[in-house]
Motif scaffolding. Sequence first.
Motif, PDB file in Angstrom:
ATOM      1  N   LYS A  67       4.928   8.588 -26.895  1.00 41.32           N
ATOM      2  CA  LYS A  67       3.597   9.028 -26.460  1.00 41.32           C
ATOM      3  C   LYS A  67       3.362   8.722 -24.983  1.00 41.32           C
ATOM      4  CE  LYS A  67       1.380   6.835 -29.783  1.00 41.32           C
ATOM      5  NZ  LYS A  67       0.258   6.382 -30.652  1.00 41.32           N
ATOM      6  N   ASP A  68       4.126   7.782 -24.426  1.00 46.76           N
ATOM      7  CA  ASP A  68       4.036   7.455 -22.996  1.00 46.76           C
ATOM      8  C   ASP A  68       5.438   7.079 -22.541  1.00 46.76           C
ATOM      9  OD1 ASP A  68       3.614   6.550 -20.436  1.00 46.76           O
ATOM     10  OD2 ASP A  68       2.028   5.132 -20.962  1.00 46.76           O
ATOM     11  N   ASP A  87      10.211  21.079 -19.403  1.00 49.15           N
ATOM     12  CA  ASP A  87       9.013  20.436 -19.937  1.00 49.15           C
ATOM     13  C   ASP A  87       8.704  19.092 -19.282  1.00 49.15           C
ATOM     14  OD1 ASP A  87       8.746  22.534 -21.793  1.00 49.15           O
ATOM     15  OD2 ASP A  87      10.211  21.574 -23.099  1.00 49.15           O
ATOM     16  N   PRO A 133       5.062  16.065 -26.548  1.00 46.43           N
ATOM     17  CA  PRO A 133       4.063  17.015 -26.046  1.00 46.43           C
ATOM     18  C   PRO A 133       2.656  16.629 -26.510  1.00 46.43           C
ATOM     19  CG  PRO A 133       5.925  18.157 -27.051  1.00 46.43           C
ATOM     20  CD  PRO A 133       6.075  16.708 -27.386  1.00 46.43           C
ATOM     21  N   GLN A 134       1.651  16.980 -25.705  1.00 47.95           N
ATOM     22  CA  GLN A 134       0.279  16.614 -26.035  1.00 47.95           C
ATOM     23  C   GLN A 134      -0.159  17.201 -27.368  1.00 47.95           C
ATOM     24  OE1 GLN A 134      -1.554  14.413 -24.167  1.00 47.95           O
ATOM     25  NE2 GLN A 134      -2.899  14.445 -25.976  1.00 47.95           N
ATOM     26  N   THR A 135       0.352  18.391 -27.703  1.00 44.70           N
ATOM     27  CA  THR A 135      -0.016  18.997 -28.985  1.00 44.70           C
ATOM     28  C   THR A 135       0.422  18.122 -30.152  1.00 44.70           C
ATOM     29  OG1 THR A 135       2.037  20.284 -28.880  1.00 44.70           O
ATOM     30  CG2 THR A 135       0.011  21.370 -28.145  1.00 44.70           C
ATOM     31  N   GLN A 157       4.298   1.589 -27.431  1.00 47.41           N
ATOM     32  CA  GLN A 157       3.713   2.810 -27.992  1.00 47.41           C
ATOM     33  C   GLN A 157       3.892   2.875 -29.509  1.00 47.41           C
ATOM     34  OE1 GLN A 157       5.671   2.945 -24.979  1.00 47.41           O
ATOM     35  NE2 GLN A 157       3.629   2.684 -24.113  1.00 47.41           N
ATOM     36  N   ILE A 205       0.948  14.788 -29.939  1.00 48.70           N
ATOM     37  CA  ILE A 205       0.127  13.571 -29.882  1.00 48.70           C
ATOM     38  C   ILE A 205      -1.226  13.838 -30.542  1.00 48.70           C
ATOM     39  CG2 ILE A 205      -1.043  11.954 -28.353  1.00 48.70           C
ATOM     40  CD1 ILE A 205       1.276  12.334 -26.376  1.00 48.70           C
ATOM     41  N   ASP A 206      -1.804  15.019 -30.241  1.00 46.53           N
ATOM     42  CA  ASP A 206      -3.093  15.388 -30.844  1.00 46.53           C
ATOM     43  C   ASP A 206      -2.982  15.535 -32.351  1.00 46.53           C
ATOM     44  OD1 ASP A 206      -4.181  15.399 -28.315  1.00 46.53           O
ATOM     45  OD2 ASP A 206      -4.071  17.584 -28.069  1.00 46.53           O
ATOM     46  N   GLN A 240       9.111  12.642 -23.396  1.00 47.73           N
ATOM     47  CA  GLN A 240       7.679  12.596 -23.608  1.00 47.73           C
ATOM     48  C   GLN A 240       7.286  13.506 -24.771  1.00 47.73           C
ATOM     49  OE1 GLN A 240       5.097  10.849 -21.981  1.00 47.73           O
ATOM     50  NE2 GLN A 240       3.769  11.773 -23.530  1.00 47.73           N
TER      51      GLN A 240
END
Length: 259
Positions: A19-20, A43, A63-65, A247, A67-68, A61
């Motif tokens: 996540k980080d 990416d 992706p933000q999707t 994390q 993580i969400d 990393q």
Amino acid sequence: MKIAHYQQGMPCWVELASKDVTSGKHFYSALFDWQLKEMPTPDGSYIMFAIEDDDIAAAYQLPQTMIDAHVPSHWGIYFAVNDLDTTLELVKKHGGKVVVGPHNVGEAGRMAQCQDPEGSSFSLWQAGQHIGAMRKDEPNTFCWAELACRKPDEAKAFYSKVLGWVPRISLMEDFDYCEWLVGDTAIGGMMEMTEEWGDMPSHWMPYVMVSHCDAIAAKAAEIGGKVCVPPTDIPKVGRFAVLNDPQEGFFSVITLLDE
């Protein structure tokens, strides 16, 4: 020890989805004294961990999707295969799923991410120019892959048919432990999850060989990680601990007894 080739079914690579990843790469570099080699990708970047320039593992990393969608930081384990397409047909035939791929990773090789019948994720790697980890059987290298699951008989049948593993039962003090063999070589193991595990899903756990389990566990806590299972002796095997990175990606370390 330097590695030039992996047999069919052997674990060959471990990869952190974080996540980080910026924080994660510094944590692992400090903990295991790994070098960092960053490779630009469309990416972002793919980070290689290395010992004396020999690739050991990697990180990227999330992706933000994802993580969400509450996908946690996690280590993934790759198993070597001689023919990816043939192996993927076996995965599907015997109750597993192909989740990602197959696709080429440049000239490095071909990969796919799969799930076994109980939902544990693992990846397959058909090597091209990159075999996977270039060292093993020395401190700070990946040494063992362990499956924690609730349906061990189902797992034995699946992995034996898909990757050709032979299960061997070892009698421990409190439970029976299944080792996975490739030929005569033990490459990993399996333990049955009991009610004490709560609602944790079945999963693969990577182990890193270390010279001093207690010192590594203490260092992990000092630099932002957590000790989930404190250093504990395994009779006739060694001393291990389960750790979390900052994390909350989990992994194990083990100091093996001299044989």
